[in-house]
Design a protein around this motif. Structure first.
Motif, mmCIF file in Angstrom:
data_model
loop_
_atom_site.group_PDB
_atom_site.id
_atom_site.type_symbol
_atom_site.label_atom_id
_atom_site.label_comp_id
_atom_site.label_asym_id
_atom_site.label_seq_id
_atom_site.Cartn_x
_atom_site.Cartn_y
_atom_site.Cartn_z
ATOM 1 N N ASP A 158 0.841 -1.198 0.000
ATOM 2 C CA ASP A 158 0.000 0.000 0.000
ATOM 3 C C ASP A 158 0.872 1.241 0.000
ATOM 4 N N ARG A 159 0.416 2.271 -0.692
ATOM 5 C CA ARG A 159 1.191 3.515 -0.755
ATOM 6 C C ARG A 159 1.153 4.270 0.559
ATOM 7 N N MET A 160 0.142 4.008 1.394
ATOM 8 C CA MET A 160 0.038 4.668 2.689
ATOM 9 C C MET A 160 0.756 3.845 3.769
ATOM 10 N N PRO A 161 1.235 4.484 4.837
ATOM 11 C CA PRO A 161 1.846 3.737 5.941
ATOM 12 C C PRO A 161 0.806 3.039 6.816
ATOM 13 N N VAL A 162 -0.470 3.262 6.516
ATOM 14 C CA VAL A 162 -1.565 2.698 7.307
ATOM 15 C C VAL A 162 -2.452 1.858 6.393
ATOM 16 N N PRO A 163 -3.016 0.752 6.909
ATOM 17 C CA PRO A 163 -3.819 -0.124 6.078
ATOM 18 C C PRO A 163 -5.303 0.248 6.038
ATOM 19 N N ASP A 204 11.321 3.307 2.849
ATOM 20 C CA ASP A 204 11.061 3.071 4.272
ATOM 21 C C ASP A 204 9.788 2.239 4.416
ATOM 22 N N LEU A 205 9.920 0.942 4.359
ATOM 23 C CA LEU A 205 8.769 0.035 4.404
ATOM 24 C C LEU A 205 8.160 -0.004 5.806
ATOM 25 N N VAL A 206 6.836 0.060 5.875
ATOM 26 C CA VAL A 206 6.105 0.007 7.143
ATOM 27 C C VAL A 206 5.393 -1.335 7.247
ATOM 28 N N THR A 207 5.624 -2.079 8.321
ATOM 29 C CA THR A 207 4.995 -3.379 8.524
ATOM 30 C C THR A 207 3.703 -3.239 9.315
ATOM 31 N N PHE A 208 2.972 -4.352 9.464
ATOM 32 C CA PHE A 208 1.729 -4.300 10.233
ATOM 33 C C PHE A 208 2.013 -4.055 11.708
ATOM 34 N N VAL A 257 -2.706 12.933 10.232
ATOM 35 C CA VAL A 257 -3.101 13.320 8.879
ATOM 36 C C VAL A 257 -1.898 13.651 8.001
ATOM 37 N N ALA A 258 -0.701 13.476 8.538
ATOM 38 C CA ALA A 258 0.524 13.673 7.758
ATOM 39 C C ALA A 258 1.356 12.398 7.814
ATOM 40 N N ILE A 259 1.883 12.008 6.670
ATOM 41 C CA ILE A 259 2.648 10.764 6.597
ATOM 42 C C ILE A 259 3.855 10.801 7.526
ATOM 43 N N GLU A 260 4.529 11.959 7.622
ATOM 44 C CA GLU A 260 5.695 12.035 8.496
ATOM 45 C C GLU A 260 5.314 11.813 9.962
ATOM 46 N N ASP A 261 4.092 12.226 10.341
ATOM 47 C CA ASP A 261 3.643 11.990 11.716
ATOM 48 C C ASP A 261 3.338 10.510 11.944
ATOM 49 N N MET A 262 2.799 9.858 10.927
ATOM 50 C CA MET A 262 2.570 8.411 11.030
ATOM 51 C C MET A 262 3.882 7.674 11.228
ATOM 52 N N LEU A 263 4.851 8.037 10.409
ATOM 53 C CA LEU A 263 6.156 7.379 10.502
ATOM 54 C C LEU A 263 6.833 7.693 11.843
ATOM 55 N N ALA A 283 5.284 8.239 14.684
ATOM 56 C CA ALA A 283 4.608 7.466 15.727
ATOM 57 C C ALA A 283 5.090 6.019 15.735
ATOM 58 N N ARG A 284 5.406 5.507 14.557
ATOM 59 C CA ARG A 284 5.932 4.134 14.477
ATOM 60 C C ARG A 284 7.267 4.020 15.188
ATOM 61 N N ASN A 285 8.036 5.074 15.107
ATOM 62 C CA ASN A 285 9.380 5.034 15.700
ATOM 63 C C ASN A 285 9.411 5.463 17.147
ATOM 64 N N GLY A 286 8.231 5.893 17.625
ATOM 65 C CA GLY A 286 8.255 6.225 18.896
ATOM 66 C C GLY A 286 7.881 6.820 19.993
#
Length: 433
Positions: free
Chosen positions: A34-39, A394-398, A422-428, A430-433
């Motif tokens: 998926d092009r988004m970091p979220v499913p 930068d692949l995002v897993t489940f 609502v921003a991809i950089e914020d999603m990424l 949050a994944r890191n931390g």
């Protein structure tokens, strides 16, 4: 071992993965890209935020996603980070499940004036889609027009009509919640080219309009055929028309009004640098049931027009495309050469979320039949990982997504299940931390 890539993590994508699991058991590895970091695609960005019961279907997809032989590959854009020919060289089959996220244009004079917004953009705005978070629709106006007679038009009209208190329990994003709470809109017109018997609105969604705190739906019974003709309709359609008829007897004592304009076809949008009015032609049904113009027109002064007139699948380089139908060229889900299509990418924008399940199962069976006599093994996800690493993707897993999901739940306002990033950089982040 078979290696299969599914492009798109919405309902069509996960139903396809589920079907492949049932057919192959442990003898398949499925990468959902998926092009988004979220499913979840349509579930996250398309289903109305006040319809949480519909969103609950994602629990079924989560079960599939957490299986050992299924992997979510988020933040990967096919066509930019990896091409279709490259995927076909790595996987035994590739399934296109990209949906139809692009608006069909309102092709009338003035249809591109500021203040005309497609439903993909408007729905994406209140659902927190990164591409539409900065949309800033003009809600300081008194009148809005919604073009279309389907459930998306109902969603838009309902969201425009609700009070802040009615969004309790929803996951409408903060910027939309605040802007809608300060909106000046008091009248919403829903335009349909044909009549009440031809609507594509389902009973549940239509019935909700009759129970809004501050808005009352309004119809003109002169637009309806004789009531006895309702018996000719399918049960669901008959129930929807019954709701419409009941709207005529509701009291009109609320500050907002939702007006159904049937037999109304927009012919042009006018305004000095922005939307100021829409000109509508009255129609009638011909012997085939098609809407034809009568030549009689009227104007609706308005400052916002939301078009809910259909969607199309964006083309991908290397995939044959039917421009007139807004979908990938295919025969019963088979594009050819190891490439398949499911859901709206296959059919065009029609059907419900559940319609995608048999679609995915049918294509999974075709893949199994097509691969039955194919020998040799593809590299699959190991090859994809090498390719993406070489391109610094930068692949995002489940599991990463679950961290994002937990962060969204932690930042939710009271009464809401989440506050989406609502921003991809914020999603990424949050994944890191």
């Amino acid at each position: 071992m078979r290696h299969i890539a599914v492009i798109g993590s919405g309902p069509a994508g996960y139903y396809s993965a589920e079907a492949l699991q049932k057919l192959y058991g442990d003898e398949v590895r499925i990468d959902v890209i998926d092009r988004m970091p979220v499913p979840y695609g349509l579930i996250r960005f398309g289903v109305a935020p006040d319809h949480q019961s519909i969103k609950a279907v994602q629990k079924r997809y989560e079960k599939v996603a957490l299986s050992d032989n299924v992997r979510f590959c988020g933040n990967v854009l096919v066509g930019r980070d990896v091409s279709i020919p490259e995927l076909l060289s790595l996987y035994d089959a590739v399934i296109l499940a990209t949906g139809a996220p692009a608006d069909a244009p309102l092709e009338i004079p003035g249809g591109d004036l500021p203040g005309v917004i497609g439903s993909a953009g408007f729905v994406g705005w209140y659902n927190g889609h990164p591409e539409f978070a900065g949309l800033a629709p003009p809600l300081h106006v008194e009148t809005a027009v919604v073009v279309g007679n389907g459930n998306v038009a109902l969603d838009v009209a309902r969201i425009l009509s609700k009070t802040p208190a009615e969004f309790v329990g929803s996951d409408i994003v903060a910027h939309a919640f605040e802007t809608l709470g300060n909106a000046s809109i008091r009248t919403i017109h829903i335009l349909g080219r044909r009549g009440p018997h031809q609507i594509a609105m389902t009973p549940k969604e239509l019935g909700e309009l009759g129970h809004l705190e501050a808005a009352a739906p309004q119809v003109d019974l002169e637009d309806f055929p004789p009531e006895m003709d309702d018996a000719l309709l399918e049960p669901g359609q008959r129930k929807s028309v019954t709701h419409l008829r009941e709207f005529a007897s509701l009291p009109r004592d609320k500050p907002k009004t939702v007006i159904f304009d049937f037999f109304a076809r927009p012919v042009r949008v006018e305004g000095d640098g922005r939307v100021e009015r829409i000109v509508v032609e009255k129609t009638r049904l011909d012997e085939r049931g098609a809407a034809v113009g009568t030549g009689e027109t009227y104007e609706i002064p308005c400052g916002l027009i939301v078009t809910c007139i259909g969607y199309k699948t964006p083309p991908i380089e290397g995939v044959p495309y039917e421009k007139d139908r807004g979908r990938f060229a295919n025969h019963e889900g088979v594009v050819g050469g190891g490439l398949y299509a499911v859901g709206w990418a296959r059919r065009g924008p029609s059907g419900t979320i559940g319609t995608n399940r048999p679609d995915g199962y049918e294509v999974a069976e075709k893949i199994q039949a097509d691969l039955a006599s194919v020998t040799g093994r593809k590299e699959g996800r190991a090859g994809l990982d090498k390719l993406l690493a070489a391109r610094n993707v930068d692949l995002v897993t489940f599991r990463d997504w679950q961290k994002i999901e937990a962060a969204e739940a932690a930042r939710a306002r009271e009464g809401s299940p989440r506050e989406k990033f609502v921003a991809i950089e914020d999603m990424l982040g949050a994944r890191n931390g």
